[in-house]
Write a protein that holds these residues in place. Structure first.
Motif, mmCIF file in Angstrom:
data_model
loop_
_atom_site.group_PDB
_atom_site.id
_atom_site.type_symbol
_atom_site.label_atom_id
_atom_site.label_comp_id
_atom_site.label_asym_id
_atom_site.label_seq_id
_atom_site.Cartn_x
_atom_site.Cartn_y
_atom_site.Cartn_z
ATOM 1 N N ALA A 112 -10.211 -10.112 -53.732
ATOM 2 C CA ALA A 112 -10.421 -11.590 -54.158
ATOM 3 C C ALA A 112 -10.556 -11.963 -55.734
ATOM 4 O O ALA A 112 -10.684 -12.855 -55.995
ATOM 5 N N PHE A 113 -11.087 -10.665 -56.292
ATOM 6 C CA PHE A 113 -11.379 -10.775 -57.690
ATOM 7 C C PHE A 113 -10.014 -10.490 -58.522
ATOM 8 O O PHE A 113 -9.694 -9.230 -58.582
ATOM 9 N N PHE A 114 -9.593 -11.354 -59.373
ATOM 10 C CA PHE A 114 -8.358 -11.050 -59.852
ATOM 11 C C PHE A 114 -8.569 -9.759 -60.898
ATOM 12 O O PHE A 114 -9.588 -9.657 -61.632
ATOM 13 N N ARG A 219 -7.334 -15.206 -62.651
ATOM 14 C CA ARG A 219 -8.216 -16.056 -61.671
ATOM 15 C C ARG A 219 -7.212 -16.860 -60.792
ATOM 16 O O ARG A 219 -6.208 -16.870 -61.059
ATOM 17 N N ASN A 220 -7.737 -16.961 -59.607
ATOM 18 C CA ASN A 220 -6.814 -17.235 -58.509
ATOM 19 C C ASN A 220 -6.006 -18.509 -58.762
ATOM 20 O O ASN A 220 -5.103 -18.944 -58.164
ATOM 21 N N SER A 221 -6.939 -19.730 -59.559
ATOM 22 C CA SER A 221 -6.395 -20.668 -59.887
ATOM 23 C C SER A 221 -5.577 -20.747 -61.019
ATOM 24 O O SER A 221 -4.953 -21.810 -61.526
ATOM 25 N N LEU A 380 -6.870 -31.870 -61.094
ATOM 26 C CA LEU A 380 -6.492 -32.154 -59.751
ATOM 27 C C LEU A 380 -6.023 -30.834 -59.044
ATOM 28 O O LEU A 380 -6.508 -30.403 -57.761
ATOM 29 N N ALA A 381 -5.002 -30.041 -59.673
ATOM 30 C CA ALA A 381 -4.482 -28.908 -59.492
ATOM 31 C C ALA A 381 -5.448 -27.662 -59.159
ATOM 32 O O ALA A 381 -5.366 -26.647 -58.140
ATOM 33 N N ALA A 382 -6.270 -27.651 -60.144
ATOM 34 C CA ALA A 382 -7.101 -26.390 -60.058
ATOM 35 C C ALA A 382 -8.075 -26.501 -59.083
ATOM 36 O O ALA A 382 -8.841 -25.350 -58.638
#
Length: 448
Positions: A112-114, A219-221, A380-382
């Motif tokens: 889960a940690f990039f 980062r996932n986003s 908004l997307a993030a």
């Protein structure tokens, strides 16, 4: 011919003078940004260091938290050294340090940690002989770069040096700004995302694409950086294309939705951004046999899909139940899904997280009204990921960490506060909360 040649030569000289003037202005902006960023950096980090150390001395470590760092990766030094690093290494710092030292090692929760931040920490750790110190250095240097970029981008979009200065100070002293000097990935992502959007704003698309790809690997986003880069390319504003050439004001009705700029081959550079994410997934597929491990890991972290932005409603319910718990005045019954610790503590955290949600909504609306559409769309997307895939026991968990790297919030906040003459008051209030939250973080009390 002679006259045409003379005119061409004169035009060339005028263009050279204009470019030289722009270069001098950019250099002056950079120097001003460096000075303000340095002042914001050392003053805010001094607040964090002082309050964190004093909190550890006066309050001490929260009970029952030794299991969060079983091998003392966040406290590898003697008493005094561990005291000094207390404000910089807690909670998820252990996961980043573990990955820096041992990789993912077929551990699904770690995925889960990039990888970009722990990779950089591991590389620098070889030189300084301490992954913890390396992590703090990476965060500090990244944050300094981010603050300079934020100053330049805010001055460019809002046309005001005073607002740019206030945006930098608000970022450095925001209530959860301690993450920017901790062994966390926030600083590096902030620098990469600001760099990508600033380069796109200036029309340097190759650099923007590369920085965006690094952000997607950090980062996932990060993959959501595609959104603002594409919108800047199609709708601007862009320093490489004059607004006058677009004739956007001549459009009416649905025609306003059409791109303001012609689609050119350079737009392909934006396609580099998803490659950062794809490279990480390909690595996991080859190393642990599961290319979708980060998605599968979310269940281990108690995440669940609640529908598009379904976490907003879940957060409202959690805040209401938390308020009921506090008003009831008794730990029995518990009005919400147990999330560990005292029901009163969890209730207070749920209310605090809801306050960040409300503030984020106002900041999002302000961003849409004050800044180009690319910035509002990016916000908004993030936020779509954390607000659509919330944590079951605590729906808005980590929301402040997602919001703190959304720099358009601080750009809008600087303009909003300055318009009302509240700049100093807003900054002072934020600094007080920064000290409070730093004390909680340093003593292993959950903040976000």
């Amino acid at each position: 011919m002679g006259r045409w040649s003379a005119a061409s030569t004169l035009a060339g000289r005028v263009g050279s003078l204009e470019r030289a003037s722009e270069g001098r202005e950019a250099s002056a902006d950079t120097r001003a940004g460096i000075g303000i960023a340095w002042r914001a950096l050392w003053t805010s980090r001094l607040v964090i260091l002082a309050t964190g150390v004093l909190a550890v001395l006066e309050i001490g470590r929260a009970a029952g938290t030794t299991g969060f760092d079983p091998d003392n990766l966040t406290a590898p030094f003697g008493y005094f050294g561990n005291l000094l690093v207390a404000p910089f290494a807690r909670w998820d710092s252990w996961w980043y340090l573990t990955i820096a030292q041992h990789g993912y090692d077929h551990n699904l929760m770690r995925t889960a940690f990039f990888p970009l931040y722990p990779m950089v920490v591991s590389g620098l750790g070889v030189i300084v002989r301490s992954d913890l110190i390396a992590g703090v250095l990476v965060s500090l240097v990244s944050f300094a770069i981010a603050l300079v970029l934020l100053y330049r981008l805010t001055a460019l979009e809002l046309g005001s040096a005073s607002r740019a200065r206030l945006a930098v100070m608000l970022t450095a002293f925001c209530p959860v700004a301690f993450f920017f000097s901790a062994v966390y990935s926030e600083s590096l992502f902030l620098a990469l995302s600001l760099g990508a959007i600033f380069e796109a704003r200036m029309g340097r698309w190759a650099t923007a694409g590369v920085l965006g790809a690094l952000g997607a690997a950090e980062r996932n986003s990060g993959v959501m950086l595609v959104v603002p880069l594409a919108l800047l390319f199609l709708y601007g504003p862009r320093a490489d294309r004059p607004v006058a050439a677009v004739a956007a004001g001549l459009r009416a009705g649905w025609r306003r939705l059409l791109p303001r700029y012609r689609i050119e081959p350079r737009i392909a550079w934006i396609a580099l951004v998803p490659l950062g994410l794809l490279a990480y997934l390909a690595y996991l597929a080859l190393s642990i046999g599961d290319g979708l491990a980060p998605l599968h890991a979310q269940t281990l972290w108690f995440h669940h899909f609640a529908g598009p932005f379904g976490g907003v409603w879940d957060g409202v319910v959690a805040a209401w139940d938390g308020l009921r718990q506090l008003v009831h005045g008794s730990p029995v019954p518990v009005y919400f899904t147990a999330a560990g610790g005292s029901p009163f503590t969890v209730a207070g955290i749920n209310l605090m997280l809801f306050a960040f949600l409300v503030l984020g909504v106002f900041a999002f609306i302000g961003t849409l009204r004050r800044l180009p559409i690319a910035y509002g769309a990016y916000v908004l997307a993030a936020l779509a990921l954390p607000l659509s895939d919330p944590v079951k026991p605590q729906p808005l968990a980590s929301l402040p960490r997602y919001e703190v790297v959304l720099f358009p919030f601080f750009m809008w906040g600087a303009a909003w506060l300055e318009d009302r003459g509240w700049g100093d008051s807003g900054l002072a209030g934020s600094a007080v909360l920064l000290g409070l939250f730093t004390a909680m973080f340093s003593t292993w009390r959950f903040v976000s």
